[in-house]
Design an enzyme around this catalytic site. Structure first.
Site, PDB file in Angstrom:
ATOM      1  N   THR A  31       0.791  -1.203  -0.147  1.00  0.00           N
ATOM      2  CA  THR A  31       0.019   0.008  -0.009  1.00  0.00           C
ATOM      3  C   THR A  31       0.873   1.391  -0.055  1.00  0.00           C
ATOM      4  OG1 THR A  31      -1.669  -1.112   1.267  1.00  0.00           O
ATOM      5  CG2 THR A  31      -1.880   1.329   1.203  1.00  0.00           C
TER       6      THR A  31
ATOM      7  N   CYS B  67      -9.534  -6.417   1.808  1.00  0.00           N
ATOM      8  CA  CYS B  67     -10.292  -4.946   2.176  1.00  0.00           C
ATOM      9  C   CYS B  67     -11.698  -5.073   1.984  1.00  0.00           C
ATOM     10  CB  CYS B  67      -9.613  -3.781   1.649  1.00  0.00           C
ATOM     11  SG  CYS B  67      -9.652  -3.567  -0.064  1.00  0.00           S
TER      12      CYS B  67
END
Ligand code: PLP
Length: 397
Positions: A88, A335
């Site tokens: 990320t 997610c």
């Protein structure tokens, strides 16, 4: 146990424990990697930024060695490897760097099936007026729609985001071909190789080192460490405040990631062949036990440890509840799990809603055995068939 160390221990799991089939979400740390982490933390604790003393110098050398391993795997140069706190952060740094080094707004095209770490970053940058985005469409197997690729390229684009392999359905992308086309049109490419590293020969060559993103915790390394591999990246020219100062390197994490990559380099081919065989076995068993099961993704170009299924008439949250404590798998990307919205990947593939709501993602890993596959097949099939029966009385189709 020492009171300070005994931080609220979790109840031990009874018996042989649930079968872990969620290796796309994360992998357990390999004991050989763990040994390296402990050694680095306990013995090689110098600050790799402070090389005026022997401790710092040894730490810096260990980080440099880890860079060399990762660079070799990607046919890159060690100085092109930049450690991050995971994929990320690597994605955010890459896009911030592209923003800072192009005239505004940066024109970004991304596939509809990128990880949310890419999509959310691009959308945030767009809201800030830094980026102008366009989408690359995919087909029913999540493969690239080449007309769509051509369209974004001829329309003018600065950065194309194409992942090396999809984290939900496992589809593998021809990143070399995309890169050649993109470079021909003057665009850079961001390749999210988080799920692909160690699992397949990365389809890269010297021409493709714009931005490649990796994470250690998908290959039996620790969470919270990854890398951005890039020929042009330089932290000091990143948009925003992130590049203002070089953080203290996570020496243990970097070395652990290097070691995890090295193990993949040595053992990956054999492991992947074994996992593909086990995956095919699991797929065949489930197809024989569950009527009308759909396998999603591109069966001709799929990660070896991936199996993604839809069982219409069996809502996946209820199936997972039945499997809780017996088999750990998931509905999709880490997610999306827990969020009620259907997977953007499956939506982009055009799956009908009955299949969207019933999808299950299975990820096999280094510790998965044939016995586990046999037991998991029975348990998963039982759960799906029972849920179908409860919901539709068995008339799901
Ligand atoms: N990209 C892909 C394809 C992933 O699968 C993941 C994690 O699931 C990420 C990015 C984010 O990685 P990290 O957890 O290292 O931040």
């Amino acid at each position: 146990m020492n009171e300070v160390v005994a931080i609220k221990a979790l109840e031990p799991i009874a018996g042989s424990g649930p079968i872990y089939l969620d290796h796309h979400a994360t992998t357990p740390v390999d004991s050989r990697v763990l040994e390296v982490v402990v050694k680095m933390m306990a013995e090689e604790y110098g600050n790799a930024n402070g090389v005026e003393n022997i401790h710092g110098e040894r730490a810096a050398r260990a980080v440099a060695d880890a860079k060399e391993t990762i660079a070799r795997i990607l046919s890159a140069e060690p100085e092109q490897v930049h450690f991050t706190a995971g994929s990320t952060e690597a994605i955010q740094l890459a896009i911030s760097h592209a923003i800072a080094t192009h005239s505004a707004p940066l024109r970004v095209a991304m596939t509809r099936v990128e990880h949310k770490a890419v999509i959310d970053t691009v959308l945030r940058a767009e809201r800030l007026g830094l980026v102008e985005k366009s989408w690359i469409e995919v087909d029913e197997n999540a493969q690239l729609n080449w007309q769509s690729v051509e369209r974004v390229l001829t329309g003018g684009v600065d950065l194309i985001c194409v992942m090396a392999a999809n984290n939900e359905v496992g589809t593998i992308y021809p990143v070399r071909k995309v890169t050649h086309l993109a470079h021909h049109h003057g665009a850079l490419v961001l390749v999210d190789a988080t799920q692909a590293i160690g699992r397949m020969a990365l389809d890269l060559d010297d021409d493709i080192l714009d931005y490649i993103v990796l994470s250690a915790h998908k290959i039996y390394g620790p969470k919270g460490v990854g890398a951005l591999v890039s020929a042009s990246f330089d932290r000091s020219s990143v948009y925003g405040l992130q590049g203002a100062h070089n953080p203290t390197p996570n020496v243990a994490g970097a070395v652990a990631m290097g070691h995890a990559c090295r193990l993949m380099e040595l053992e990956g081919r054999e492991e992947n062949e074994r996992l593909a065989m086990l995956r095919d076995r699991l797929q065949a068993r489930l197809i024989s036990l569950v009527p009308d099961l759909k396998v999603n993704g591109d069966s001709t170009s799929r990660l070896p440890h991936n199996l993604h299924l839809s069982a219409a008439g069996a809502p996946n949250d209820i199936v997972l509840n039945r499997l809780r404590g017996k088999v750990s798998l998931s509905t999709g990307s880490a997610c999306n799990a827990g969020a009620q919205e259907p997977s953007h990947v499956l939506q982009a593939m055009g799956l009908p809603s009955a299949l969207l709501e019933s999808c299950l993602r299975i990820g096999l890993g280094r510790s998965t055995t044939l016995d586990e596959v046999e037991r998991a097949a029975k348990l998963i099939a039982e759960a799906i068939n029972e849920v179908r029966h409860d919901f539709t009385g068995g008339t799901h189709v």
